[in-house]
Scaffold this motif. Structure first.
Motif, PDB file in Angstrom:
ATOM      1  N   HIS A 217       0.839  -1.191   0.000  1.00 16.59           N
ATOM      2  CA  HIS A 217       0.000   0.000   0.000  1.00 16.59           C
ATOM      3  C   HIS A 217       0.874   1.239   0.000  1.00 16.59           C
ATOM      4  CE1 HIS A 217      -3.607  -2.313   1.888  1.00 16.59           C
ATOM      5  NE2 HIS A 217      -3.611  -2.364   0.569  1.00 16.59           N
ATOM      6  N   LEU A 218       0.613   2.125  -0.958  1.00 14.60           N
ATOM      7  CA  LEU A 218       1.399   3.347  -1.072  1.00 14.60           C
ATOM      8  C   LEU A 218       0.967   4.364  -0.026  1.00 14.60           C
ATOM      9  CD1 LEU A 218       1.182   3.672  -4.960  1.00 14.60           C
ATOM     10  CD2 LEU A 218       3.031   2.660  -3.623  1.00 14.60           C
ATOM     11  N   VAL A 219       1.745   5.425   0.096  1.00  9.35           N
ATOM     12  CA  VAL A 219       1.332   6.552   0.936  1.00  9.35           C
ATOM     13  C   VAL A 219      -0.006   7.065   0.407  1.00  9.35           C
ATOM     14  CG1 VAL A 219       1.840   8.937   1.552  1.00  9.35           C
ATOM     15  CG2 VAL A 219       3.658   7.227   1.580  1.00  9.35           C
ATOM     16  N   SER A 220      -0.998   7.198   1.284  1.00  5.57           N
ATOM     17  CA  SER A 220      -2.320   7.642   0.839  1.00  5.57           C
ATOM     18  C   SER A 220      -2.729   8.897   1.590  1.00  5.57           C
ATOM     19  CB  SER A 220      -3.371   6.545   1.045  1.00  5.57           C
ATOM     20  OG  SER A 220      -3.586   6.305   2.414  1.00  5.57           O
ATOM     21  N   LEU A 221      -3.505   9.738   0.913  1.00  2.00           N
ATOM     22  CA  LEU A 221      -4.042  10.967   1.477  1.00  2.00           C
ATOM     23  C   LEU A 221      -5.555  10.888   1.379  1.00  2.00           C
ATOM     24  CD1 LEU A 221      -1.686  13.491  -0.376  1.00  2.00           C
ATOM     25  CD2 LEU A 221      -1.303  12.439   1.857  1.00  2.00           C
ATOM     26  N   GLN A 222      -6.231  10.712   2.503  1.00  2.00           N
ATOM     27  CA  GLN A 222      -7.692  10.688   2.506  1.00  2.00           C
ATOM     28  C   GLN A 222      -8.189  12.118   2.637  1.00  2.00           C
ATOM     29  OE1 GLN A 222      -7.687   7.399   5.498  1.00  2.00           O
ATOM     30  NE2 GLN A 222      -9.430   6.689   4.292  1.00  2.00           N
ATOM     31  N   CYS A 223      -8.996  12.532   1.651  1.00  3.24           N
ATOM     32  CA  CYS A 223      -9.313  13.958   1.551  1.00  3.24           C
ATOM     33  C   CYS A 223     -10.804  14.275   1.589  1.00  3.24           C
ATOM     34  CB  CYS A 223      -8.691  14.534   0.276  1.00  3.24           C
ATOM     35  SG  CYS A 223      -9.191  13.690  -1.250  1.00  3.24           S
ATOM     36  N   TYR A 224     -11.701  13.275   1.551  1.00  2.01           N
ATOM     37  CA  TYR A 224     -13.128  13.606   1.602  1.00  2.01           C
ATOM     38  C   TYR A 224     -13.921  12.408   2.116  1.00  2.01           C
ATOM     39  CZ  TYR A 224     -17.795  15.214   0.420  1.00  2.01           C
ATOM     40  OH  TYR A 224     -19.109  15.598   0.506  1.00  2.01           O
ATOM     41  N   VAL A 225     -14.838  12.687   3.037  1.00  2.00           N
ATOM     42  CA  VAL A 225     -15.829  11.705   3.471  1.00  2.00           C
ATOM     43  C   VAL A 225     -17.174  12.413   3.520  1.00  2.00           C
ATOM     44  CG1 VAL A 225     -14.311  10.169   4.779  1.00  2.00           C
ATOM     45  CG2 VAL A 225     -15.262  12.186   5.905  1.00  2.00           C
ATOM     46  N   SER A 226     -18.222  11.724   3.132  1.00  2.00           N
ATOM     47  CA  SER A 226     -19.568  12.274   3.248  1.00  2.00           C
ATOM     48  C   SER A 226     -20.112  11.941   4.624  1.00  2.00           C
ATOM     49  CB  SER A 226     -20.474  11.676   2.166  1.00  2.00           C
ATOM     50  OG  SER A 226     -20.778  10.318   2.474  1.00  2.00           O
ATOM     51  N   PRO A 227     -21.172  12.606   5.067  1.00  2.00           N
ATOM     52  CA  PRO A 227     -21.747  12.283   6.379  1.00  2.00           C
ATOM     53  C   PRO A 227     -22.107  10.809   6.525  1.00  2.00           C
ATOM     54  CG  PRO A 227     -22.650  14.350   5.575  1.00  2.00           C
ATOM     55  CD  PRO A 227     -21.833  13.778   4.456  1.00  2.00           C
ATOM     56  N   TYR A 228     -22.523  10.165   5.424  1.00  2.00           N
ATOM     57  CA  TYR A 228     -22.929   8.762   5.511  1.00  2.00           C
ATOM     58  C   TYR A 228     -21.732   7.819   5.588  1.00  2.00           C
ATOM     59  CZ  TYR A 228     -27.668  10.285   4.648  1.00  2.00           C
ATOM     60  OH  TYR A 228     -28.890  10.886   4.776  1.00  2.00           O
ATOM     61  N   ASP A 229     -20.533   8.306   5.209  1.00  2.00           N
ATOM     62  CA  ASP A 229     -19.335   7.467   5.320  1.00  2.00           C
ATOM     63  C   ASP A 229     -18.933   7.240   6.771  1.00  2.00           C
ATOM     64  OD1 ASP A 229     -18.959   7.083   2.586  1.00  2.00           O
ATOM     65  OD2 ASP A 229     -17.843   8.963   2.375  1.00  2.00           O
ATOM     66  N   ILE A 230     -19.343   8.139   7.657  1.00  2.00           N
ATOM     67  CA  ILE A 230     -18.890   8.037   9.044  1.00  2.00           C
ATOM     68  C   ILE A 230     -19.995   7.530   9.965  1.00  2.00           C
ATOM     69  CG2 ILE A 230     -17.121   9.797   8.791  1.00  2.00           C
ATOM     70  CD1 ILE A 230     -18.981  11.831   9.994  1.00  2.00           C
ATOM     71  N   PHE A 231     -21.051   6.945   9.377  1.00  2.00           N
ATOM     72  CA  PHE A 231     -22.096   6.298  10.160  1.00  2.00           C
ATOM     73  C   PHE A 231     -22.199   4.840   9.737  1.00  2.00           C
ATOM     74  CE2 PHE A 231     -23.270  10.705  10.686  1.00  2.00           C
ATOM     75  CZ  PHE A 231     -23.726  10.761  12.000  1.00  2.00           C
ATOM     76  N   GLU A 232     -22.386   3.952  10.703  1.00  2.00           N
ATOM     77  CA  GLU A 232     -22.504   2.533  10.400  1.00  2.00           C
ATOM     78  C   GLU A 232     -23.843   2.260   9.721  1.00  2.00           C
ATOM     79  OE1 GLU A 232     -21.989   0.190  13.863  1.00  2.00           O
ATOM     80  OE2 GLU A 232     -19.846   0.611  14.051  1.00  2.00           O
ATOM     81  N   GLU A 233     -23.771   1.466   8.639  1.00  2.00           N
ATOM     82  CA  GLU A 233     -24.988   1.117   7.920  1.00  2.00           C
ATOM     83  C   GLU A 233     -25.824   0.178   8.779  1.00  2.00           C
ATOM     84  OE1 GLU A 233     -26.314  -0.626   3.530  1.00  2.00           O
ATOM     85  OE2 GLU A 233     -24.213  -0.404   4.067  1.00  2.00           O
ATOM     86  N   GLY A 234     -27.107   0.444   8.858  1.00  2.00           N
ATOM     87  CA  GLY A 234     -27.997  -0.400   9.653  1.00  2.00           C
ATOM     88  C   GLY A 234     -28.247   0.171  11.029  1.00  2.00           C
ATOM     89  N   THR A 235     -27.193   0.370  11.814  1.00  2.00           N
ATOM     90  CA  THR A 235     -27.364   0.889  13.175  1.00  2.00           C
ATOM     91  C   THR A 235     -27.487   2.397  13.206  1.00  2.00           C
ATOM     92  OG1 THR A 235     -24.975   1.049  13.554  1.00  2.00           O
ATOM     93  CG2 THR A 235     -26.037  -1.056  14.075  1.00  2.00           C
ATOM     94  N   GLY A 236     -26.820   3.096  12.266  1.00  2.00           N
ATOM     95  CA  GLY A 236     -26.872   4.546  12.235  1.00  2.00           C
ATOM     96  C   GLY A 236     -25.985   5.213  13.265  1.00  2.00           C
ATOM     97  N   THR A 237     -25.191   4.430  13.985  1.00  2.00           N
ATOM     98  CA  THR A 237     -24.292   5.020  14.982  1.00  2.00           C
ATOM     99  C   THR A 237     -23.039   5.556  14.315  1.00  2.00           C
ATOM    100  OG1 THR A 237     -23.278   2.858  15.378  1.00  2.00           O
ATOM    101  CG2 THR A 237     -25.102   3.496  16.807  1.00  2.00           C
ATOM    102  N   GLN A 238     -22.516   6.634  14.846  1.00  2.00           N
ATOM    103  CA  GLN A 238     -21.339   7.265  14.259  1.00  2.00           C
ATOM    104  C   GLN A 238     -20.094   6.444  14.572  1.00  2.00           C
ATOM    105  OE1 GLN A 238     -20.980  11.426  15.036  1.00  2.00           O
ATOM    106  NE2 GLN A 238     -18.943  11.608  14.171  1.00  2.00           N
TER     107      GLN A 238
END
Length: 581
Positions: A217-238
């Motif tokens: 795995h190369l050096v990676s730069l994570q630059c964008y997440v949507s609100p739904y990316d940071i919530f668990e699918e199904g439970t809705g918990t952050q």
């Protein structure tokens, strides 16, 4: 005749029985191992030279057999490792003790240490000129017998050094090391300046969230997440994201790499940050001037490699090329309607892990919300400029040649990602009958490369209203509601803007608008009746004489009757009624 046929069948059965008896006799006879080897060697010599297609077919069969075998001993583990090495066109050999397996290439090698029972002890990676260091990710994959992921790491290591030309080989061992150090300095300055948490760093940091190289795995730069990316699918918990537990696949990220190009570019071969360089208000340091002493001309370039091909509008592609003075595509790409690309990209994400094929959509998609059902028509073919629809292309990698260009490129990537997130929020795999009761219809239409309109029927009146959303950048979305002059109030622009910036979802925003309109109508049940009464009177040219409580606005804009500010009727000389907010 029947007797003759019976005789033929009996003779056939007799010959078959004699043949089987001979085969049994050969099988039961003891034969020395040397004789068996001789027979196999003779058969191989008679076969002749195998063509390339046949050789590859045989290798594929062998690899399939290897994958089917259970790895539970030292020989089976080393056999599997050597098989994976062959798949990736790498060399391999065992130590004299047979407990160390080396997977090798000119620029690196992987050392897998095993005990005598085949259990994993350690996995180390050594790049040219460096001492071998333990790699937790590779160790984890092999311990779990996840050979597919282990093979992907090897492919990543191979791709890292897949560079053309002898001249580049003089510097390739230093290139990734030195440049990644430069990016790391930018990252450190950014964190020191903002003291941000993980999500804020991803969304607002100069270089996002940096994850160091590990295995393939190369050096990676994570630059964008949507609100739904940071919530668990199904439970809705952050999800509680920390710097050390963010999945590489989360949201939008880029890998920093070096690849060969057909053109020659001046690239740094020495660190461009030395000593105590001053930083700006964003924490970005200043860099040394590019000179012939710290750079060299090479047929290669640094790249920000997208974690998956991403739709970009043509104007955004041109902005990135202008920022680096390097075209994003070496040859002009084939352009397609941008909305079509966004839909295809979103459907591919939804199909991951799903066994059901997506339903036919024809740019119509359905969204089921807790108390509403929506149908969205994405009118991506609507003319935007020069009579053409909004055009774009899938971008897999973005070239650059100086670390100072990275923050600006990431801002453009974030901007496009925010736009794609909003349009993609309408794309669902849900199917609903078009004649379902209460189904609400919406049309999404592009206006520019960063704005679009959502049109729908007024919740109270039978008229058309629309919301124009402009994605100013990844941090700001501006919204404005347009409605008829005599339409009842729905909600304010500020309310819509607040909702969309919190959820980055068109369906959720449209639901909130409708619920807000219902709340306003419930709080002011007489508003619609007042509007209808005044409009009828004006049409009939009946002035409200003797009744000074109609709370009408005069032609000069005054409001002598005290009508609430959010509902002001202005009666013009032409007796036309206007409803202002």
């Amino acid at each position: 005749m029947h007797v003759f046929l019976f005789y033929l069948e009996a003779e056939k059965q007799s010959r078959m029985a004699a043949l089987l008896e001979r085969l049994h006799a050969k099988h039961n006879a003891s034969r020395p191992w040397q004789e068996t080897c001789k027979v196999v060697r003779q058969a191989m010599e008679k076969r002749g030279v195998m063509n390339a297609a046949g050789h590859q077919l045989l290798l594929n069969c062998l690899e399939t057999l290897q994958r089917a075998l259970k790895v539970s001993s030292l020989p089976s583990m080393t056999d599997r490792l050597e098989s994976i090495a062959r798949q990736n066109m790498l060399g391999s050999h065992l130590s004299p003790s047979g407990t160390e397996c080396y997977i090798t290439m000119d620029m690196f090698y992987v050392e897998v240490q095993l005990d005598t029972s085949g259990q994993l002890v350690d996995v180390k990676v050594a790049h040219q000129g460096e001492s071998p260091t333990s790699c937790p990710e590779l160790f984890q994959h092999l311990r779990e017998k996840n050979f597919e992921e282990f093979s992907k790491h090897l492919k990543g290591l191979v791709d890292l050094y897949k560079l053309p030309g002898d001249k580049f080989n003089q510097f390739e061992s230093e290139f990734d090391h030195l440049y990644f150090n430069a990016v790391f300095f930018v990252f450190m300055f950014s964190r020191l300046a903002t003291n941000a948490n993980t999500v804020e760093t991803i969304l607002h940091g100069s270089v996002g969230l940096l994850t160091a190289r590990s295995g393939g795995h190369l050096v990676s730069l994570q630059c964008y997440v949507s609100p739904y990316d940071i919530f668990e699918e199904g439970t809705g918990t952050q999800v509680n994201l920390m710097d050390n537990n963010v999945p590489r696949s989360l949201g939008v990220s880029v890998s920093v790499t070096i690849e060969g190009t057909s053109s020659v570019y001046k690239l740094p071969i020495a660190p461009l940050i030395t000593g105590s360089h001053p930083v700006d208000n964003k924490g970005t340091p200043s860099f040394s001037t590019v000179t012939n002493s710290n750079c060299v001309d090479l047929p290669a370039c640094f790249f920000l490699k997208m974690n998956q091909p991403t739709p970009f509008s043509l104007s955004f592609i041109q902005r990135m090329g202008n920022a680096t003075s390097i075209p994003v595509f070496e040859t002009p790409p084939t352009l397609s309607p941008l909305y079509q690309l966004i839909v295809q990209s979103q459907l591919q994400r939804l199909e991951e892990g799903s066994s059901q094929p997506p339903p036919p959509h024809n740019m119509h998609f359905y969204s089921v919300l807790p108390d509403q059902q929506h149908c969205y028509f994405l009118n991506g073919d609507a003319p935007v400029q020069d009579g053409r629809s909004l055009q774009g292309a899938l971008v897999s990698k973005i070239p650059f040649r100086h670390p100072a260009q990275v923050p600006f490129l990431l801002d453009i990537i974030r901007h496009q990602a925010a736009y794609n997130t909003l349009i993609g929020s309408c794309v669902k795999r849900t199917s609903i009958k078009e004649d379902s009761a209460g189904l609400l219809q919406f049309e999404v239409c592009p206006l520019t490369d960063s704005s679009f309109s959502v049109s729908f029927q007024h919740p109270v009146n039978e008229s058309l209203v629309c919301v124009v959303m402009e994605v100013i950048d990844s941090r700001q979305v501006s919204c404005k509601l347009y409605k008829g002059v005599s339409d009842a109030l729905i909600c304010t622009d500020e309310f819509i803007t607040k909702v969309v910036q919190r959820c980055m979802s068109i369906p959720v925003t449209m639901r909130a608008i409708r619920r807000k309109a219902e709340t306003i109508q419930a709080d002011t049940p007489a508003l619609s009746l007042i509007a209808q009464t005044v409009e009828t009177m004006v049409k009939n040219n009946l002035p409200p004489s003797g009744s000074p409580t109609y709370n009408m606005v005069t032609a000069d804009g005054s409001n002598p009757m005290g009508l609430p500010g959010f509902l002001q009727f202005q009666v013009c000389k032409t007796h036309k009624v206007q409803l202002g907010r």
